[in-house]
Design an enzyme around this catalytic site. Structure first.
Site, PDB file in Angstrom:
ATOM      1  N   ALA A  61      28.832  39.359  19.214  1.00 56.43           N
ATOM      2  CA  ALA A  61      28.477  38.911  17.862  1.00 56.43           C
ATOM      3  C   ALA A  61      27.028  39.265  17.515  1.00 56.43           C
ATOM      4  CB  ALA A  61      28.702  37.406  17.736  1.00 56.43           C
ATOM      5  N   THR A  75      23.831  26.581  28.034  1.00 62.07           N
ATOM      6  CA  THR A  75      22.438  26.969  27.766  1.00 62.07           C
ATOM      7  C   THR A  75      22.230  27.191  26.269  1.00 62.07           C
ATOM      8  OG1 THR A  75      22.826  29.353  27.848  1.00 62.07           O
ATOM      9  CG2 THR A  75      22.462  28.240  29.962  1.00 62.07           C
ATOM     10  N   PHE A 116      33.352  40.582  22.784  1.00 59.59           N
ATOM     11  CA  PHE A 116      33.114  39.343  23.549  1.00 59.59           C
ATOM     12  C   PHE A 116      34.068  38.267  23.021  1.00 59.59           C
ATOM     13  CE2 PHE A 116      30.985  35.844  25.469  1.00 59.59           C
ATOM     14  CZ  PHE A 116      30.113  36.335  26.425  1.00 59.59           C
ATOM     15  N   VAL A 154      31.634  32.797  18.925  1.00 54.83           N
ATOM     16  CA  VAL A 154      30.553  32.334  19.794  1.00 54.83           C
ATOM     17  C   VAL A 154      30.902  30.912  20.230  1.00 54.83           C
ATOM     18  CG1 VAL A 154      28.065  32.198  20.100  1.00 54.83           C
ATOM     19  CG2 VAL A 154      29.004  33.666  18.315  1.00 54.83           C
ATOM     20  N   ARG A 204      41.307  27.913  15.262  1.00 48.19           N
ATOM     21  CA  ARG A 204      40.869  28.630  14.056  1.00 48.19           C
ATOM     22  C   ARG A 204      41.258  30.104  14.051  1.00 48.19           C
ATOM     23  NH1 ARG A 204      38.373  24.342  15.196  1.00 48.19           N
ATOM     24  NH2 ARG A 204      37.354  23.057  13.627  1.00 48.19           N
ATOM     25  N   HIS A 229      21.829  29.919  24.850  1.00 47.81           N
ATOM     26  CA  HIS A 229      22.289  31.255  24.448  1.00 47.81           C
ATOM     27  C   HIS A 229      23.104  31.210  23.157  1.00 47.81           C
ATOM     28  CE1 HIS A 229      22.585  35.422  25.635  1.00 47.81           C
ATOM     29  NE2 HIS A 229      23.876  35.425  25.355  1.00 47.81           N
TER      30      HIS A 229
HETATM   31  N1  INI Z   1      28.661  37.236  22.303  1.00 47.69           N
HETATM   32  C1  INI Z   1      29.645  36.695  21.540  1.00 47.69           C
HETATM   33  O1  INI Z   1      30.170  37.374  20.669  1.00 47.69           O
HETATM   34  N2  INI Z   1      30.028  35.408  21.772  1.00 47.69           N
HETATM   35  C2  INI Z   1      29.473  34.637  22.724  1.00 47.69           C
HETATM   36  O2  INI Z   1      29.902  33.462  22.885  1.00 47.69           O
HETATM   37  C3  INI Z   1      28.438  35.182  23.520  1.00 47.69           C
HETATM   38  N3  INI Z   1      27.828  34.384  24.569  1.00 47.69           N
HETATM   39  O3  INI Z   1      28.088  33.185  24.629  1.00 47.69           O
HETATM   40  O4  INI Z   1      27.076  34.899  25.366  1.00 47.69           O
HETATM   41  C4  INI Z   1      28.047  36.521  23.294  1.00 47.69           C
HETATM   42  N4  INI Z   1      27.069  37.098  24.021  1.00 47.69           N
HETATM   43  C5  INI Z   1      26.826  38.521  23.979  1.00 47.69           C
HETATM   44  C6  INI Z   1      25.934  38.904  22.809  1.00 47.69           C
HETATM   45  O5  INI Z   1      26.662  38.920  21.597  1.00 47.69           O
HETATM   46  C7  INI Z   1      25.362  40.312  22.993  1.00 47.69           C
HETATM   47  O6  INI Z   1      26.396  41.251  23.082  1.00 47.69           O
HETATM   48  C8  INI Z   1      24.479  40.443  24.261  1.00 47.69           C
HETATM   49  O7  INI Z   1      23.516  39.418  24.289  1.00 47.69           O
HETATM   50  C9  INI Z   1      23.759  41.814  24.287  1.00 47.69           C
HETATM   51  O8  INI Z   1      22.942  41.995  23.130  1.00 47.69           O
END
Ligand code: INI
Length: 157
Positions: free
Chosen positions: A57, A87, A22, A82, A128, A89
């Site tokens: 993450a 939201t 991600f 992240v 970064r 999240h």
């Molecule tokens: N995962 C990330 O690594 N960074 C993010 O910004 C992020 N957002 O914003 O949603 C993100 N979501 C996915 C999360 O890590 C999981 O893979 C998912 O929720 C399934 O468990």
């Protein structure tokens, strides 16, 4: 006075780097920085670096725990990004990654370096990941090696 402080070079260290897909365009730069630092500064051998990819993450802690439990690695470098959205999240993903990775380090008793960017926006993440604010992947990799060496010193002190 006895001072214990780890050096950065760890030529015999076995390192697992876990990287989230991600936000991969940022994470690939963190990864590049981490691997460069491990090899060029830390003198870690290519064959002693294992790369593991996870979806996001949020998945970093579980996979890091399994890697740590395998006893095949002296340290783990966890990389991800992240970015705050509209939201809550962000809070859940960043919070789990941070506290989960901390728990892995404490339970498995090996360094787990936190190379996860938690930023307000994409610009801060880019800064970064190898531009004007350095490369947090490289920093995390060097911290992992320093702590590997420090733990070794504490053992033999
Ligand atoms: N995962 C990330 O690594 N960074 C993010 O910004 C992020 N957002 O914003 O949603 C993100 N979501 C996915 C999360 O890590 C999981 O893979 C998912 O929720 C399934 O468990």
């Amino acid at each position: 006075m006895k001072v214990l402080e780890g050096a950065v070079a760890a030529p015999n260290a076995r390192i697992a780097v876990v990287v989230a897909r991600f936000n991969s365009f940022i994470n690939e730069s963190l990864l590049e920085g981490a691997v460069d630092a491990l090899k060029r500064i830390g003198q870690v051998k290519d064959e002693n670096i294992t790369l593991v990819r996870v979806p996001g993450a949020y998945e970093l802690p579980l996979v890091a725990r399994r890697l740590a439990e395998s006893k095949k690695y002296d340290a783990i470098v966890a990389l991800g990004t992240v970015i705050r959205g509209g939201t809550a999240h962000f809070e859940y993903v960043a919070g789990e990654a941070s506290s989960g990775l901390g728990q892995v380090a404490m339970q498995a008793d090996i360094p787990v370096a936190f190379g996860v960017l938690t930023t307000e926006n994409i610009e801060q993440a880019i800064e970064r990941a190898g531009t004007k604010a350095g490369n947090k992947g490289a920093e995390a990799a060097l911290v992992a090696l320093e702590v590997v060496n420090l733990l070794e010193q504490i053992k033999s002190a």
